[in-house]
Design a protein around this motif. Structure first.
Motif, short mmCIF file in Angstrom:
data_model
loop_
_atom_site.label_atom_id
_atom_site.label_comp_id
_atom_site.label_asym_id
_atom_site.label_seq_id
_atom_site.Cartn_x
_atom_site.Cartn_y
_atom_site.Cartn_z
N CYS A 1 -5.99 7.30 -59.32
CA CYS A 1 -5.30 6.20 -58.62
C CYS A 1 -5.87 6.01 -57.21
O CYS A 1 -5.99 4.89 -56.73
CB CYS A 1 -3.80 6.45 -58.56
SG CYS A 1 -2.88 5.05 -57.89
N HIS A 2 -6.27 7.08 -56.56
CA HIS A 2 -6.84 6.97 -55.21
C HIS A 2 -8.22 6.33 -55.20
O HIS A 2 -8.76 6.02 -54.15
CB HIS A 2 -6.83 8.33 -54.50
CG HIS A 2 -5.52 8.60 -53.84
ND1 HIS A 2 -5.32 8.49 -52.48
CD2 HIS A 2 -4.31 8.91 -54.38
CE1 HIS A 2 -4.05 8.74 -52.20
NE2 HIS A 2 -3.42 9.01 -53.33
N CYS B 1 -4.27 12.32 -59.59
CA CYS B 1 -4.24 11.84 -58.19
C CYS B 1 -5.49 11.00 -57.92
O CYS B 1 -5.42 9.88 -57.45
CB CYS B 1 -4.23 12.99 -57.19
SG CYS B 1 -3.03 14.30 -57.49
C1 HEC Z 1 -0.48 5.41 -59.11
C2 HEC Z 1 -1.19 5.64 -57.89
C3 HEC Z 1 -1.17 6.95 -57.13
C4 HEC Z 1 -1.20 8.23 -57.65
C5 HEC Z 1 -1.20 8.67 -59.10
C6 HEC Z 1 -1.24 9.13 -56.51
N1 HEC Z 1 -1.24 8.42 -55.34
FE1 HEC Z 1 -1.29 9.19 -53.47
N2 HEC Z 1 -1.05 7.33 -52.68
C7 HEC Z 1 -0.93 6.15 -53.42
C8 HEC Z 1 -0.66 5.04 -52.51
C9 HEC Z 1 -0.49 3.59 -52.90
C10 HEC Z 1 -0.60 5.58 -51.21
C11 HEC Z 1 -0.32 4.83 -49.91
C12 HEC Z 1 1.02 5.20 -49.33
C13 HEC Z 1 2.23 4.75 -50.15
O1 HEC Z 1 2.43 3.56 -50.40
O2 HEC Z 1 3.01 5.63 -50.53
C14 HEC Z 1 -0.88 7.02 -51.37
C15 HEC Z 1 -0.98 7.91 -50.30
C16 HEC Z 1 -1.28 9.25 -50.41
C17 HEC Z 1 -1.55 10.13 -49.30
C18 HEC Z 1 -1.71 9.70 -47.85
C19 HEC Z 1 -3.17 9.29 -47.61
C20 HEC Z 1 -3.48 7.91 -48.16
O3 HEC Z 1 -4.25 7.79 -49.13
O4 HEC Z 1 -2.94 6.94 -47.59
C21 HEC Z 1 -1.73 11.39 -49.82
C22 HEC Z 1 -2.02 12.65 -49.04
C23 HEC Z 1 -1.60 11.27 -51.26
N3 HEC Z 1 -1.32 9.96 -51.59
C24 HEC Z 1 -1.75 12.34 -52.13
C25 HEC Z 1 -1.66 12.22 -53.52
C26 HEC Z 1 -1.71 13.35 -54.43
C27 HEC Z 1 -1.92 14.80 -54.02
C28 HEC Z 1 -1.56 12.84 -55.68
C29 HEC Z 1 -1.46 13.58 -56.98
C30 HEC Z 1 -0.51 14.65 -57.08
C31 HEC Z 1 -1.43 11.39 -55.55
N4 HEC Z 1 -1.49 11.05 -54.23
C32 HEC Z 1 -1.27 10.52 -56.61
C33 HEC Z 1 -1.09 6.02 -54.76
C34 HEC Z 1 -1.18 7.09 -55.67
#
Ligand code: HEC
Length: 184
Positions: A170-171, A167
């Protein structure tokens, strides 16, 4: 006669005071950290971004967030927080993201997974922006009327909760801004 009335009156007051005391004690014992965290998650219902679909943050940054082989175009995603509009991110901030299948005519269908990020104290997980990452697949075990943002896994469940590298990595994306958050 007056004496009896007075004694009865004092007795009633003493009884009422003792009742009050015992009810305070029972409130204290319900003060347990697990249900408090769940309560805070349940209250994180201020909408941030509703109805996201596709790759608004670029193909390298967006996954369908469900562990299943779905494209981002096949899901609809809703993000909520416990912050009020314009409030800065601080310890205790929560974001949740609900990922639904996109059904007929582009309508929201089944909920696949709810993700959450909980801001912890400085030093908790510097490489992950000090966020705790949480994954709650919708496997039918949660009552969404009771827990609208999913049921928190136990802290021992470090597959679904904690310092999850997949997570955080990527964040860390530049489009997520300085605090590992894309949509706020
Ligand atoms: C490959 C990239 C990627 C991965 C891996 C990833 N995310 Fe995200 N996440 C994003 C994106 C891009 C958004 C923006 C909203 C959307 O487009 O869905 C987001 C949005 C979110 C949000 C809303 C807050 C925000 O940052 O806007 C949460 C909570 C979140 N993710 C949790 C997680 C968790 C927990 C994991 C692991 C289990 C995870 N993400 C893995 C790309 C990722």
């Amino acid at each position: 006669m007056k004496k009896i009335i007075l004694i009865t009156f004092v007795g009633i007051i003493a009884f009422l005071l003792s009742c009050d005391d015992s009810s305070n004690k029972s409130n204290d014992s319900s003060n347990d950290p697990v249900s408090e965290e769940q309560a805070k998650l349940n209250e994180s219902l201020n909408p941030v971004a509703i109805g996201l679909t596709g790759d608004s943050f670029g193909t390298d940054a967006t996954i369908a967030h469900n562990g299943a082989p779905l494209t981002t175009d096949e899901t609809i995603r809703d993000v909520y927080t416990n912050l009020s509009e314009g409030e800065s991110i601080r310890v205790g901030t929560i974001f949740t993201k609900h990922t639904f299948l996109k059904g007929e005519q582009g309508r929201k269908s089944d909920l696949v997974v709810t993700f959450a990020m909980i801001k912890r104290e400085a030093g908790y997980y510097p490489d992950g922006g000090d966020w705790e990452y949480v994954k709650m697949p919708n496997d039918g075990t949660n009552n969404y009327l009771q827990n609208p943002n999913g049921k928190l896994p136990t802290t021992e469940d470090n597959i679904n909760r904690g310092k999850i590298v997949a997570c955080a990595s990527c964040h860390q994306h530049p489009l997520a801004g300085s605090d590992f958050v894309f949509t706020y």
